[in-house]
Motif scaffolding. Sequence first.
Motif, PDB file in Angstrom:
ATOM      1  N   LYS A 159       0.842  -1.202   0.000  1.00 10.19           N
ATOM      2  CA  LYS A 159       0.000   0.000   0.000  1.00 10.19           C
ATOM      3  C   LYS A 159       0.878   1.254   0.000  1.00 10.19           C
ATOM      4  O   LYS A 159       0.446   2.306  -0.454  1.00 10.19           O
ATOM      5  CB  LYS A 159      -0.963  -0.003   1.177  1.00 10.19           C
ATOM      6  N   PHE A 160       2.120   1.111   0.459  1.00 11.76           N
ATOM      7  CA  PHE A 160       3.014   2.272   0.471  1.00 11.76           C
ATOM      8  C   PHE A 160       3.653   2.537  -0.896  1.00 11.76           C
ATOM      9  O   PHE A 160       4.400   3.487  -1.059  1.00 11.76           O
ATOM     10  CB  PHE A 160       4.090   2.101   1.542  1.00 11.76           C
ATOM     11  N   LEU A 162       1.827   3.310  -3.341  1.00  7.48           N
ATOM     12  CA  LEU A 162       0.971   4.338  -3.945  1.00  7.48           C
ATOM     13  C   LEU A 162       1.725   5.667  -3.997  1.00  7.48           C
ATOM     14  O   LEU A 162       2.314   6.084  -2.993  1.00  7.48           O
ATOM     15  CB  LEU A 162      -0.287   4.537  -3.101  1.00  7.48           C
ATOM     16  N   LEU A 166      -1.960  10.060  -4.958  1.00 14.40           N
ATOM     17  CA  LEU A 166      -3.021   9.051  -4.891  1.00 14.40           C
ATOM     18  C   LEU A 166      -3.246   8.610  -3.443  1.00 14.40           C
ATOM     19  O   LEU A 166      -4.375   8.342  -3.031  1.00 14.40           O
ATOM     20  CB  LEU A 166      -2.676   7.843  -5.759  1.00 14.40           C
ATOM     21  N   ARG A 169      -5.546  10.879  -1.739  1.00 12.79           N
ATOM     22  CA  ARG A 169      -6.949  10.798  -2.172  1.00 12.79           C
ATOM     23  C   ARG A 169      -7.742   9.787  -1.359  1.00 12.79           C
ATOM     24  O   ARG A 169      -8.949   9.931  -1.195  1.00 12.79           O
ATOM     25  CB  ARG A 169      -7.011  10.412  -3.654  1.00 12.79           C
ATOM     26  N   ILE A 170      -7.079   8.726  -0.885  1.00 11.69           N
ATOM     27  CA  ILE A 170      -7.845   7.695  -0.170  1.00 11.69           C
ATOM     28  C   ILE A 170      -7.437   7.547   1.292  1.00 11.69           C
ATOM     29  O   ILE A 170      -7.970   6.693   1.988  1.00 11.69           O
ATOM     30  CB  ILE A 170      -7.764   6.319  -0.875  1.00 11.69           C
ATOM     31  N   HIS A 171      -6.461   8.338   1.745  1.00  6.18           N
ATOM     32  CA  HIS A 171      -6.068   8.249   3.152  1.00  6.18           C
ATOM     33  C   HIS A 171      -6.059   9.633   3.775  1.00  6.18           C
ATOM     34  O   HIS A 171      -5.536  10.576   3.177  1.00  6.18           O
ATOM     35  CB  HIS A 171      -4.657   7.649   3.287  1.00  6.18           C
ATOM     36  N   ASP A 172      -6.608   9.731   4.969  1.00  6.30           N
ATOM     37  CA  ASP A 172      -6.506  10.980   5.719  1.00  6.30           C
ATOM     38  C   ASP A 172      -5.239  11.011   6.567  1.00  6.30           C
ATOM     39  O   ASP A 172      -4.792  12.072   6.985  1.00  6.30           O
ATOM     40  CB  ASP A 172      -7.736  11.158   6.624  1.00  6.30           C
ATOM     41  N   GLU A 173      -4.682   9.835   6.851  1.00  4.66           N
ATOM     42  CA  GLU A 173      -3.492   9.793   7.701  1.00  4.66           C
ATOM     43  C   GLU A 173      -2.225   9.889   6.839  1.00  4.66           C
ATOM     44  O   GLU A 173      -2.251   9.567   5.642  1.00  4.66           O
ATOM     45  CB  GLU A 173      -3.454   8.536   8.582  1.00  4.66           C
TER      46      GLU A 173
END
Lengths: 232, 514
Positions: A159-160, A162, A166, A169-173
């Motif tokens: 996942k890192f 990304l 991007l 766009r899908i993570h607030d943290e």
Amino acid sequence: MTFRNSEPDAPQSSQTGVSLQLDGNPPAPRRMRVKHLRRWMTHAVIVVYLSWLGHGVFCHALQYRVSAHPLMYFTVWDMFCGWSGWSYRTHVVAEGESGKFYELTPTPWGEYHAYGNLSREHYDNFANHSRQIGFNCLKQTAHEPMTRVYVIGETWSKKFNLPDPLWQRIHDEPKQSKTYFNVNAVYQSDGTLLSLRPSFRESHQASWLAASLQGQKGQGRQQMLLGSTFEN
Amino acid sequence: MDAQAVNQSSVSFVSSVRRFFYTEELPYGLAIIRIGLPLILLCVVIPRWSHAREFYSTDGATAPMALNYGMQDFLPEPSGTVAVAMMTGLIFCLVASSIGWHTRIALAGSWGLYTYLNMLDYLSTLTKYSVISSHVLLLLLLSNCGAIWSVDRLRSRSRNDSRGENPSGGRSSRAAAWPRRLIQLFIGIVYFGAAFTKMHIVGFLSGDQIRFWLLTNMNGPKPLGEWLAMYPELIITMSHVALIWQVLFLFLCWRGRMRGVMLVVGGLFHLSTIWLLGLAIFPPIMLLTYFAWLHETDVRRIQFHFRSLVTGTNRNGFGSAAERIHALSRRLRGFAPKIPLPSALLFSLGLVASVAAGLEIEYHMDPYGHRRPAGPYALQPIPETRVSELFAKPDRMRDEDKFFALEMGTETLGGVVVHRRDTYEPGSQVIAQCALVPPHEDMWVECRLSDSYGRQLHVFGQAVTRDMLRVNFTFQLPHDLESGDYRLTIRCNSNDMLSRNIRVDSPTSVVLSN
């Protein structure tokens, strides 16, 4: 033995003396036999080739002896057969008698990037060939006497991978990648295997299984599985 | 059904098979593959040439593919010098195959050397595209692909011209279609087999496998790969289309409109892998093999359109180009007999000279640096910080590494959230989907809804077993929920894993704000 055309004016082949038909084609039985033989050889090639391909598909579909022989790689079409949520890299490191450590990959004479920007040891998914790469580096370079060669796996969650825009766009943290290192194999300077350990992922899967099987007792087993499972 | 009918149907089947394999034709499609495939393979072989000693010889670190199958000495490993000679010979044979010079011998050399050397390096040479190339080279070797558009063709026409014989046009170049048919069947079987792979894999149709492949940095740059990973619904749709297409290809690629449909979908599929997966060599090889579907009648049709263009509207453009090509062909034909040596001797001399040159160049390149003035390369010790990093005690896997992303919406399609939204009305249904990174253990995962002051409003929990790749929390927002910002948090083992802000707007507040 040749069949001669009954027509007295039938054209003759100047080189072979074989009689020709009126349309100019040689009907000589030897040529006919050769033609038949070639036709049957062609039949055989088609049948054998398609049977070979069919055998591969059959074995692959039924998961039957797909690893029985290296030639199965030529008939089993298992593109993208495996996948993981983790990225892996391989490092080969040697320890000298002085206690200093030396990286054997990338090789000092330059590395080759076969498909992307990675050198070849990173494609050794089963850790079958990293030892060979490391010892070839020792063979071709100047260095102090070595005592150990280590094959080390580096792992991080995909996942890192990304890109930052991007990710946002899908993570607030924030993106806080963590990389794990794990010694997979240890060799003596003469190439003898000293220790073989499960990969980072395998060791965790084993420890989770042990924990779920043994409850609290699994904690002890967990520690053991995270260490070596094969010691020479 | 009486015996006569059975007999007739079997006769018609046999004659259909005979027509399918043994109809004589000019090998236009095979000639294009023969010209193109070696050129693509040269893009792979030439960069590896300087590493031949390292990858394919006992003087390096071979990675025999047979070792992965538990066989130690399946193939003999050549010495460094022999490996370089073989690699140079391979380059020569590929060039000769492409131009069609002693085509069959050149293809035999290409096929043998390419396959053998590939099997010695599982890590950086052998892949499925190299296996496909080996199959196609073998089938080209058995075909009459050098009969047209080749040096061999020029030579035979020159011979006929010098003997004063009337060249028979295309008649002597005609051959049975079976090698082309075998390439077509081979490609269809490859797709069919690949479809079985997809059926076997857990996570293919749910899009998870492709999503993680899109994030894998093992191939070249993939500008659209990571972007597509954001849209699992697109991945799922494409995965289904790919699977259906791969199953149907073998059965529908033969004639009519479906032939065009299958080939166009295949072309788009392979082209997309360039930008989505970063593949560089696989797609051109597969697209090139599609020329096996180029039939003589297709070429005639293209020639007809070309001629009508030449004689009709655009004589200056196409006409002059065609005349130039024809004149060049005549000149080339005239050039061939002027070489005073027999072609076979010239071919042998060329092969020997190129191998000798290759060995000499490689010697001077000195890949391992043994003959450098400074001597062999010396290993440099690595810094202590790097040693501590590499040999750090294995950490336990963080929980946050097991949670990929939190996505919210109101609908699911194929198991993934679509119609993603960040703003909801009170009383509306929310689906919060947490995508997971395998492997993970059995877990208890909570989803918490809290307001902008951090006050917890609702908690939903769910057991997540180790086989699950996603977990959905479906809930309805209370009707009396005040408008404002809220936060959804995914928690595991008492820690926050992922969180997203959502906004709740009542219809009245939306109207007021407007």
